[in-house]
Write a protein that holds these residues in place. Structure first.
Motif, PDB file in Angstrom:
ATOM      1  N   GLU A   1       0.866  -1.172   0.000  1.00  0.00           N
ATOM      2  CA  GLU A   1       0.000   0.000   0.000  1.00  0.00           C
ATOM      3  C   GLU A   1       0.906   1.226   0.000  1.00  0.00           C
ATOM      4  O   GLU A   1       1.851   1.298   0.792  1.00  0.00           O
TER       5      GLU A   1
ATOM      6  N   LEU B   1       1.062   5.639  -0.258  1.00  0.00           N
ATOM      7  CA  LEU B   1       0.476   6.967  -0.298  1.00  0.00           C
ATOM      8  C   LEU B   1       1.450   7.789  -1.130  1.00  0.00           C
ATOM      9  O   LEU B   1       2.622   7.939  -0.764  1.00  0.00           O
TER      10      LEU B   1
ATOM     11  N   GLU C   1      -2.620  10.540  -3.141  1.00  0.00           N
ATOM     12  CA  GLU C   1      -3.238   9.366  -3.764  1.00  0.00           C
ATOM     13  C   GLU C   1      -2.839   8.076  -3.049  1.00  0.00           C
ATOM     14  O   GLU C   1      -1.665   7.832  -2.774  1.00  0.00           O
ATOM     15  N   ARG C   2      -3.822   7.252  -2.770  1.00  0.00           N
ATOM     16  CA  ARG C   2      -3.598   5.945  -2.159  1.00  0.00           C
ATOM     17  C   ARG C   2      -3.642   4.885  -3.265  1.00  0.00           C
ATOM     18  O   ARG C   2      -4.582   4.857  -4.056  1.00  0.00           O
TER      19      ARG C   2
ATOM     20  N   THR D   1      -2.721   0.580  -4.123  1.00  0.00           N
ATOM     21  CA  THR D   1      -2.266  -0.749  -3.718  1.00  0.00           C
ATOM     22  C   THR D   1      -1.648  -1.415  -4.933  1.00  0.00           C
ATOM     23  O   THR D   1      -2.236  -1.421  -6.024  1.00  0.00           O
TER      24      THR D   1
ATOM     25  N   HIS E   1       5.730  10.520   0.085  1.00  0.00           N
ATOM     26  CA  HIS E   1       5.209   9.167  -0.076  1.00  0.00           C
ATOM     27  C   HIS E   1       5.412   8.373   1.205  1.00  0.00           C
ATOM     28  O   HIS E   1       6.248   8.713   2.041  1.00  0.00           O
TER      29      HIS E   1
ATOM     30  N   TRP F   1      -1.467   9.538   6.152  1.00  0.00           N
ATOM     31  CA  TRP F   1      -1.035   8.139   6.191  1.00  0.00           C
ATOM     32  C   TRP F   1      -1.671   7.414   7.373  1.00  0.00           C
ATOM     33  O   TRP F   1      -2.163   6.298   7.233  1.00  0.00           O
TER      34      TRP F   1
ATOM     35  N   VAL G   1      -5.227   6.579   6.510  1.00  0.00           N
ATOM     36  CA  VAL G   1      -5.305   5.462   5.556  1.00  0.00           C
ATOM     37  C   VAL G   1      -5.050   4.148   6.282  1.00  0.00           C
ATOM     38  O   VAL G   1      -5.797   3.177   6.129  1.00  0.00           O
ATOM     39  N   ARG G   2      -4.002   4.095   7.082  1.00  0.00           N
ATOM     40  CA  ARG G   2      -3.622   2.858   7.751  1.00  0.00           C
ATOM     41  C   ARG G   2      -4.599   2.482   8.865  1.00  0.00           C
ATOM     42  O   ARG G   2      -4.834   1.307   9.115  1.00  0.00           O
TER      43      ARG G   2
END
Length: 160
Positions: free
Chosen positions: A74, A76, A80-81, A83, A98, A153, A156-157
């Motif tokens: 994954e 960042l 933008e995220r 995978t 990033h 981040w 997201v995580r």
């Protein structure tokens, strides 16, 4: 006139230094800038299930390439995220914030190349020794790792 021939650098698999990380992770140190006349640095990063690889940062001087060898990573990339699965490639230009880690529920194995190279083996060793993170902040110019706010981040995580 003396002609200097270029020479190749070879790192046999059994000669590479391995820096252990928590939860079955490891850095395999493949080539530092001094091995390649500054052209690049390379390491292999193995991450345990869902583990973070690096919090948000950017490199002022170098482009960073990630080739996912196994599992899912994954990323960042700016805002933008993304995978990326095994076989995929990510190239991050200088200046782009990033972050990266193993995707939720998976382990990951990734080849990381930084070009031009920066002497980073000692940085990776220090990460493996779980040195206080603030000690690394003062070395940002030496290792070309400039950390930025990690709220995006973390969201997201933590959203997994």
């Amino acid at each position: 006139m003396t002609v200097t021939r270029p020479h190749a650098f070879v790192m046999p698999a059994d000669a590479a230094e391995v820096v252990e990380l928590p939860e079955n992770g490891a850095f395999t140190l493949l080539a530092d800038a001094s091995h390649t006349a500054g052209a690049l640095g390379a390491n292999r990063l193995r991450l345990g299930r869902g583990r973070d690889g690096a919090r948000p940062h950017f490199h002022a001087l170098s482009t960073e390439l990630f080739h996912v060898l196994a599992g899912d990573m994954e990323f960042l990339l700016g805002d933008e995220r993304v995978t990326v699965s095994a076989g995929g490639l990510v190239v991050v230009p200088p200046g782009l914030p990033h972050a990266f880690g193993a995707a939720p529920g998976t382990e990951a194995d990734v080849l990381v190349v930084l070009t031009p190279g920066v002497e980073r083996f000692e940085y990776l060793r220090r990460l493996g020794r779980a040195q206080p993170f603030d000690d690394l902040l003062s070395e940002r110019d030496r290792y070309d790792v400039h950390f930025v706010d990690d709220a995006a981040w973390r969201s997201v995580r933590n959203a997994r």
